[in-house]
Design an enzyme around this catalytic site. Structure first.
Site, PDB file in Angstrom:
ATOM      1  N   HIS A 219       1.905  -1.022  -5.013  1.00 50.84           N
ATOM      2  CA  HIS A 219       2.636  -2.208  -4.553  1.00 50.84           C
ATOM      3  C   HIS A 219       2.717  -3.204  -5.694  1.00 50.84           C
ATOM      4  O   HIS A 219       1.772  -3.328  -6.483  1.00 50.84           O
ATOM      5  CB  HIS A 219       1.904  -2.834  -3.354  1.00 50.84           C
ATOM      6  CG  HIS A 219       2.781  -3.718  -2.537  1.00 50.84           C
ATOM      7  ND1 HIS A 219       3.046  -5.011  -2.883  1.00 50.84           N
ATOM      8  CD2 HIS A 219       3.476  -3.462  -1.406  1.00 50.84           C
ATOM      9  CE1 HIS A 219       3.873  -5.525  -1.976  1.00 50.84           C
ATOM     10  NE2 HIS A 219       4.150  -4.617  -1.073  1.00 50.84           N
TER      11      HIS A 219
ATOM     12  N   ASP B  75       3.296   1.681   4.096  1.00 53.50           N
ATOM     13  CA  ASP B  75       4.067   2.873   4.440  1.00 53.50           C
ATOM     14  C   ASP B  75       3.244   4.143   4.525  1.00 53.50           C
ATOM     15  O   ASP B  75       3.757   5.183   4.945  1.00 53.50           O
ATOM     16  CB  ASP B  75       5.203   3.063   3.417  1.00 53.50           C
ATOM     17  CG  ASP B  75       6.263   2.002   3.598  1.00 53.50           C
ATOM     18  OD1 ASP B  75       6.487   1.604   4.744  1.00 53.50           O
ATOM     19  OD2 ASP B  75       6.845   1.565   2.592  1.00 53.50           O
TER      20      ASP B  75
END
Ligand code: ACO
Length: 381
Positions: free
Chosen positions: A262, A316
């Site tokens: 991320h 996710d």
């Protein structure tokens, strides 16, 4: 030009506005909407209340929430013309294309799509937020040669989405899980799609154009599309015993593990923590534990191989498993992400317009200097 030009590729660490909507501490695994922790919101709020919080800036009173819920209910059905348009789409269309096109078309069924008043913008936000689940579910029914199911006034937005999709109202637990998943996807500061919305908002375009921009940006596999890719990986790996081989091979071939890494979180994504717990509960409740166990095995192997880097599981890595276990088809994951994120996109657009400045960055020209124009007949080849 003053001073050397600095190119902020990817706009890392570039601030484009002040905001009171969302705070992320990517080093400490913290996420807050309007000052409230994601853990508290997931445990105690509802998607509707969270959407009110994001868009209006405070937790609603009882009466404010009743009014907000009523407006969402009234806005859930689709205009016959819009439904007709959705019926005309090829059945093989990608649902993200359908959502993007239908949200754009919503402007055609709004007698006054452009407004410069805050209340007017909030009206448009509620209209799009309420109709997005109906659009996605209706298209899924149609492509499966089934009639769309109308919204029900006794269900939350999350439960109604599952009802319109499957034809059955979900049980309380499934409805709760869907609601929490929507809360977790509702907002995430100045990510790529929110930035797209902000750029469009800065031109004083209407809310339909703003949200259409966001949906287009969310679509890519490095952003919203990662949830589908992560589940497809888990399905392909198929069994926990194959996880180590898969991760070793993927990393040695320079491929990325979907659902990992991320730009902001350099540790655990707090949304991942909540979704993994929900995923485990859901899997054992339904007696479908294989996928979940495979995802855990991939996670453990990836964490071992990536130890020492700042690559950790993101939202996710388990959202796909949760959506899949709730009966949502894989290619609806990103549309479901989008329908939740409309809360954050609209909140940011409304906030930005309160002290608007047209977003107009620059590109450093590195092409040839002035060239003499050659008529086409005189060009080589
Ligand atoms: N698997 C393996 N290695 C990774 C991964 C991953 N998923 N993500 C980053 N890395 C490595 C990179 O290879 C790079 O290594 P290097 O320095 O040795 O070259 C290092 O970590 C930094 O990578 P960057 O690409 O610079 O990090 P960035 O901040 O741009 O990455 C991104 C963010 C694009 C999300 C990336 O982690 C990625 O591609 N992840 C997979 C897709 C994904 O899960 N996206 C969902 C994000 S969450 C969301 O949008 C809702």
């Amino acid at each position: 030009m003053k001073g050397p030009v600095v190119i902020h590729k990817g706009l890392d660490n570039v601030y484009v506005k002040e905001s009171t909507i969302c705070f992320i501490d990517g080093e400490a695994s913290k996420l807050f909407y309007r000052g409230y922790s994601i853990e508290d919101l997931a445990a105690q709020s509802t998607f509707e209340e969270t959407a009110f919080l994001l868009i209006r800036g405070h937790l609603p009173t009882k009466q404010e929430l009743v009014d907000f819920n009523r407006r969402i209910l009234l806005n859930r059905p689709l205009e016959p013309g819009l439904m007709q348009l959705i019926r005309s789409f090829p059945l093989t269309s990608d649902p993200m294309d359908v959502l993007r096109t239908a949200v754009s078309a919503l402007a055609l069924y709004d007698p006054a799509p452009i407004t410069d008043k805050i209340d007017g913008r909030v009206d448009k936000a509620i209209r799009i937020l309420s109709k997005a689940p109906t659009i996605i579910a209706a298209f899924d029914r149609l492509r499966n040669r089934k009639e769309p199911i109308p919204p029900r006034s006794d269900l939350s937005l999350a439960a109604d989405f599952l009802q319109m999709l499957t034809g059955e109202a979900p049980d309380r637990y499934d409805a709760h899980v869907m609601d929490v998943a929507m809360i977790l996807h509702a907002e995430h500061e100045m990510n790529a799609s929110t930035f797209s919305c902000t750029v469009t908002a800065s031109t004083q375009a209407d809310m339909y154009s703003i949200i259409t921009s966001g949906i287009g940006t969310l679509r890519g596999p490095l952003h919203g599309g990662a949830n589908e890719a992560a589940l497809r990986t888990v399905m392909e790996v198929g069994d926990p015993s194959n996880a180590e081989d898969y991760v070793t091979r993927a990393l040695s071939e320079g491929r990325r593990i979907m659902g990992f890494g991320h730009r902001i979180y350099k540790t655990w994504d707090p949304r991942y923590v909540i979704l993994k717990k929900l995923g485990a509960e859901l899997a054992s409740q339904k007696g479908e534990t294989k996928l979940f166990e495979t995802a855990v095995a991939i996670e453990q192997s990836a964490l071992k191989h990536l130890a020492g880097s700042s690559v950790f599981p993101n939202v996710d890595s388990y959202s796909g498993i949760v959506f899949h276990t709730l009966g949502i088809p894989v290619d609806l994951f990103t549309p479901v992400f989008a329908m939740s994120r409309i809360a954050g996109w609209t909140a940011h657009s409304i906030e930005y317009l309160e002290s608007n400045r047209l977003i107009r960055p620059k590109a450093l020209y590195v092409g040839p200097p002035s060239l003499p124009y050659t008529p086409i007949g005189a060009r080589a080849g």
